[in-house]
Design a protein around this motif. Structure first.
Motif, PDB file in Angstrom:
ATOM      1  N   LEU A 154       1.038  -1.190  -0.119  1.00  0.00           N
ATOM      2  CA  LEU A 154       0.097  -0.028  -0.165  1.00  0.00           C
ATOM      3  C   LEU A 154       0.808   1.120  -0.103  1.00  0.00           C
ATOM      4  O   LEU A 154       0.679   2.249  -0.851  1.00  0.00           O
ATOM      5  CB  LEU A 154      -0.994  -0.158   1.328  1.00  0.00           C
ATOM      6  CG  LEU A 154      -1.888   1.233   1.398  1.00  0.00           C
ATOM      7  CD1 LEU A 154      -2.751   1.512   0.181  1.00  0.00           C
ATOM      8  CD2 LEU A 154      -2.961   0.912   2.638  1.00  0.00           C
ATOM      9  N   ARG A 155       1.919   1.253   0.978  1.00  0.00           N
ATOM     10  CA  ARG A 155       2.902   2.357   0.825  1.00  0.00           C
ATOM     11  C   ARG A 155       3.351   2.641  -0.548  1.00  0.00           C
ATOM     12  O   ARG A 155       3.543   3.697  -0.921  1.00  0.00           O
ATOM     13  CB  ARG A 155       3.813   2.300   1.928  1.00  0.00           C
ATOM     14  CG  ARG A 155       3.222   2.297   3.228  1.00  0.00           C
ATOM     15  CD  ARG A 155       4.567   2.137   4.349  1.00  0.00           C
ATOM     16  NE  ARG A 155       4.197   2.168   5.774  1.00  0.00           N
ATOM     17  CZ  ARG A 155       4.027   0.983   6.409  1.00  0.00           C
ATOM     18  NH1 ARG A 155       4.170   0.030   5.940  1.00  0.00           N
ATOM     19  NH2 ARG A 155       3.430   1.101   7.769  1.00  0.00           N
ATOM     20  N   SER A 156       3.810   1.468  -1.275  1.00  0.00           N
ATOM     21  CA  SER A 156       4.454   1.702  -2.471  1.00  0.00           C
ATOM     22  C   SER A 156       3.591   2.075  -3.614  1.00  0.00           C
ATOM     23  O   SER A 156       3.970   3.023  -4.453  1.00  0.00           O
ATOM     24  CB  SER A 156       4.967   0.225  -2.978  1.00  0.00           C
ATOM     25  OG  SER A 156       5.436   0.387  -4.060  1.00  0.00           O
ATOM     26  N   ILE A 157       2.190   1.802  -3.472  1.00  0.00           N
ATOM     27  CA  ILE A 157       1.226   2.277  -4.354  1.00  0.00           C
ATOM     28  C   ILE A 157       1.144   3.586  -4.314  1.00  0.00           C
ATOM     29  O   ILE A 157       0.991   4.536  -5.199  1.00  0.00           O
ATOM     30  CB  ILE A 157       0.011   1.558  -4.287  1.00  0.00           C
ATOM     31  CG1 ILE A 157       0.300   0.048  -4.859  1.00  0.00           C
ATOM     32  CG2 ILE A 157      -1.019   2.138  -5.188  1.00  0.00           C
ATOM     33  CD1 ILE A 157      -1.048  -0.855  -4.571  1.00  0.00           C
ATOM     34  N   LEU A 158       1.006   4.181  -3.132  1.00  0.00           N
ATOM     35  CA  LEU A 158       0.744   5.636  -2.548  1.00  0.00           C
ATOM     36  C   LEU A 158       1.956   6.406  -3.056  1.00  0.00           C
ATOM     37  O   LEU A 158       1.797   7.404  -3.569  1.00  0.00           O
ATOM     38  CB  LEU A 158       0.540   5.571  -1.026  1.00  0.00           C
ATOM     39  CG  LEU A 158      -0.580   5.150  -0.508  1.00  0.00           C
ATOM     40  CD1 LEU A 158      -0.573   5.392   1.027  1.00  0.00           C
ATOM     41  CD2 LEU A 158      -1.969   5.844  -1.024  1.00  0.00           C
ATOM     42  N   ALA A 159       2.983   5.938  -2.953  1.00  0.00           N
ATOM     43  CA  ALA A 159       4.370   6.671  -3.527  1.00  0.00           C
ATOM     44  C   ALA A 159       4.282   6.700  -4.907  1.00  0.00           C
ATOM     45  O   ALA A 159       4.304   7.845  -5.593  1.00  0.00           O
ATOM     46  CB  ALA A 159       5.535   6.035  -3.075  1.00  0.00           C
ATOM     47  N   ASP A 160       3.818   5.525  -5.758  1.00  0.00           N
ATOM     48  CA  ASP A 160       3.710   5.611  -7.147  1.00  0.00           C
ATOM     49  C   ASP A 160       2.763   6.358  -7.803  1.00  0.00           C
ATOM     50  O   ASP A 160       2.909   7.071  -8.826  1.00  0.00           O
ATOM     51  CB  ASP A 160       3.617   4.095  -7.611  1.00  0.00           C
ATOM     52  CG  ASP A 160       4.922   3.079  -7.484  1.00  0.00           C
ATOM     53  OD1 ASP A 160       6.123   3.630  -7.215  1.00  0.00           O
ATOM     54  OD2 ASP A 160       4.903   2.080  -7.534  1.00  0.00           O
ATOM     55  N   GLU A 161       1.574   6.278  -7.119  1.00  0.00           N
ATOM     56  CA  GLU A 161       0.456   6.904  -7.934  1.00  0.00           C
ATOM     57  C   GLU A 161       0.334   8.493  -7.331  1.00  0.00           C
ATOM     58  O   GLU A 161      -0.331   9.215  -8.394  1.00  0.00           O
ATOM     59  CB  GLU A 161      -0.865   6.162  -7.728  1.00  0.00           C
ATOM     60  CG  GLU A 161      -0.990   4.757  -8.036  1.00  0.00           C
ATOM     61  CD  GLU A 161      -0.713   4.749  -9.450  1.00  0.00           C
ATOM     62  OE1 GLU A 161      -0.722   5.529 -10.193  1.00  0.00           O
ATOM     63  OE2 GLU A 161      -0.235   3.637 -10.043  1.00  0.00           O
ATOM     64  N   PHE A 162       0.658   8.465  -6.132  1.00  0.00           N
ATOM     65  CA  PHE A 162       0.213   9.839  -5.612  1.00  0.00           C
ATOM     66  C   PHE A 162       1.397  10.782  -5.273  1.00  0.00           C
ATOM     67  O   PHE A 162       1.211  12.041  -4.819  1.00  0.00           O
ATOM     68  CB  PHE A 162      -0.714   9.946  -4.535  1.00  0.00           C
ATOM     69  CG  PHE A 162      -1.901   9.216  -4.986  1.00  0.00           C
ATOM     70  CD1 PHE A 162      -2.730   9.447  -6.049  1.00  0.00           C
ATOM     71  CD2 PHE A 162      -2.566   8.428  -4.089  1.00  0.00           C
ATOM     72  CE1 PHE A 162      -3.923   8.751  -6.117  1.00  0.00           C
ATOM     73  CE2 PHE A 162      -3.714   7.653  -4.060  1.00  0.00           C
ATOM     74  CZ  PHE A 162      -4.358   7.647  -5.339  1.00  0.00           C
ATOM     75  N   GLY A 163       2.782  10.262  -5.201  1.00  0.00           N
ATOM     76  CA  GLY A 163       3.761  10.839  -4.776  1.00  0.00           C
ATOM     77  C   GLY A 163       3.673  11.044  -3.281  1.00  0.00           C
ATOM     78  O   GLY A 163       4.320  11.862  -2.713  1.00  0.00           O
ATOM     79  N   VAL A 164       3.016  10.228  -2.628  1.00  0.00           N
ATOM     80  CA  VAL A 164       2.828  10.316  -1.094  1.00  0.00           C
ATOM     81  C   VAL A 164       3.771   9.346  -0.332  1.00  0.00           C
ATOM     82  O   VAL A 164       3.718   8.228  -0.618  1.00  0.00           O
ATOM     83  CB  VAL A 164       1.306  10.037  -0.649  1.00  0.00           C
ATOM     84  CG1 VAL A 164       1.414   9.944   0.872  1.00  0.00           C
ATOM     85  CG2 VAL A 164       0.573  10.970  -1.248  1.00  0.00           C
ATOM     86  N   ARG A 165       4.802   9.833   0.288  1.00  0.00           N
ATOM     87  CA  ARG A 165       5.687   8.745   1.130  1.00  0.00           C
ATOM     88  C   ARG A 165       5.000   8.727   2.423  1.00  0.00           C
ATOM     89  O   ARG A 165       5.009   9.664   3.143  1.00  0.00           O
ATOM     90  CB  ARG A 165       6.878   9.388   1.325  1.00  0.00           C
ATOM     91  CG  ARG A 165       7.730   9.675  -0.246  1.00  0.00           C
ATOM     92  CD  ARG A 165       8.344   8.708  -0.867  1.00  0.00           C
ATOM     93  NE  ARG A 165       8.981   8.983  -2.273  1.00  0.00           N
ATOM     94  CZ  ARG A 165       8.853   8.406  -3.291  1.00  0.00           C
ATOM     95  NH1 ARG A 165       7.838   7.239  -3.325  1.00  0.00           N
ATOM     96  NH2 ARG A 165       9.038   8.497  -4.303  1.00  0.00           N
ATOM     97  N   VAL A 166       4.986   7.346   2.744  1.00  0.00           N
ATOM     98  CA  VAL A 166       4.425   7.022   4.114  1.00  0.00           C
ATOM     99  C   VAL A 166       5.345   6.018   4.697  1.00  0.00           C
ATOM    100  O   VAL A 166       5.776   5.249   4.312  1.00  0.00           O
ATOM    101  CB  VAL A 166       2.989   6.354   3.954  1.00  0.00           C
ATOM    102  CG1 VAL A 166       2.404   6.024   5.556  1.00  0.00           C
ATOM    103  CG2 VAL A 166       1.946   7.220   3.396  1.00  0.00           C
ATOM    104  N   GLY A 167       5.819   6.713   5.995  1.00  0.00           N
ATOM    105  CA  GLY A 167       6.893   5.792   6.939  1.00  0.00           C
ATOM    106  C   GLY A 167       6.276   4.426   7.331  1.00  0.00           C
ATOM    107  O   GLY A 167       5.287   4.134   7.151  1.00  0.00           O
ATOM    108  N   ASN A 168       7.362   3.647   7.799  1.00  0.00           N
ATOM    109  CA  ASN A 168       6.872   2.232   8.411  1.00  0.00           C
ATOM    110  C   ASN A 168       6.338   2.613   9.767  1.00  0.00           C
ATOM    111  O   ASN A 168       6.080   1.872  10.524  1.00  0.00           O
ATOM    112  CB  ASN A 168       8.005   1.379   8.229  1.00  0.00           C
ATOM    113  CG  ASN A 168       8.351   1.018   6.973  1.00  0.00           C
ATOM    114  OD1 ASN A 168       7.442   1.276   5.974  1.00  0.00           O
ATOM    115  ND2 ASN A 168       9.770   0.699   6.741  1.00  0.00           N
TER     116      ASN A 168
END
Length: 168
Positions: A154-168
């Motif tokens: 999910l974090r990877s998809i958010l980064a790929d699609e929306f440019g949103v980086r979410v930490g662990n």
């Protein structure tokens, strides 16, 4: 014979639910969504995008869906780590009481609703549950994932699609 056929179909469905697949890449307009959230407030996808503007992770789930039980807590953790994306879970093909009980049991912090008239399920037809749609700021579905998604994916998809980086 019918029992074997039924078990085969169920088995295939269970196997599909364990693999995330992109069921189509490329943007297409998201169908309208208007639901009453479990907290009693109304939600409109068009209204959210016009007023708030954050992209949306739209997750279709059901109380009877085993992969949904695993996925929703992971979605809850990731949703709690970012304000840059709105997470919305909608129970489809389910009974309202069962969906509400499941939501209370899981206890995620993002908005949840029940698809009272079946309009969301009809508009967002999928081959199984859970199914997640990633809707950008322009109201386009930029990715559809069928099956359980873990927090890392999910974090990877958010980064790929929306440019949103979410930490662990």
């Amino acid at each position: 014979m019918l029992t074997a056929l039924f078990l085969g179909v169920v088995g295939i469905g269970v196997l599909l639910s364990f693999f995330v697949s992109d069921a189509g890449r490329g943007a297409r307009p998201a169908p309208p969504v208007e639901v009453l959230l479990f907290d009693g407030t109304a939600f409109s996808l068009a209204g959210h995008l016009a007023e708030d503007g954050r992209p949306v992770v739209l997750n279709l789930w059901a109380s009877w869906c085993i992969p949904c039980r695993t996925e929703m807590p992971a979605f809850g953790r990731v949703a709690g780590q970012t304000d840059d994306v709105l997470f919305l879970g909608i129970a489809v093909e389910d009974q309202e009481q069962a969906a509400r009980a499941f939501a209370a049991e899981i206890g995620v912090g993002y908005p949840l609703a029940w698809d009272q008239g079946g309009e969301v399920a009809a508009a967002y037809a999928s081959v199984g549950l859970p199914t997640t749609y990633f809707v950008d700021r322009d109201g386009d579905i930029v990715r559809q994932a069928v099956g359980e998604i873990d927090a890392e994916t999910l974090r990877s998809i958010l980064a790929d699609e929306f440019g949103v980086r979410v930490g662990n």
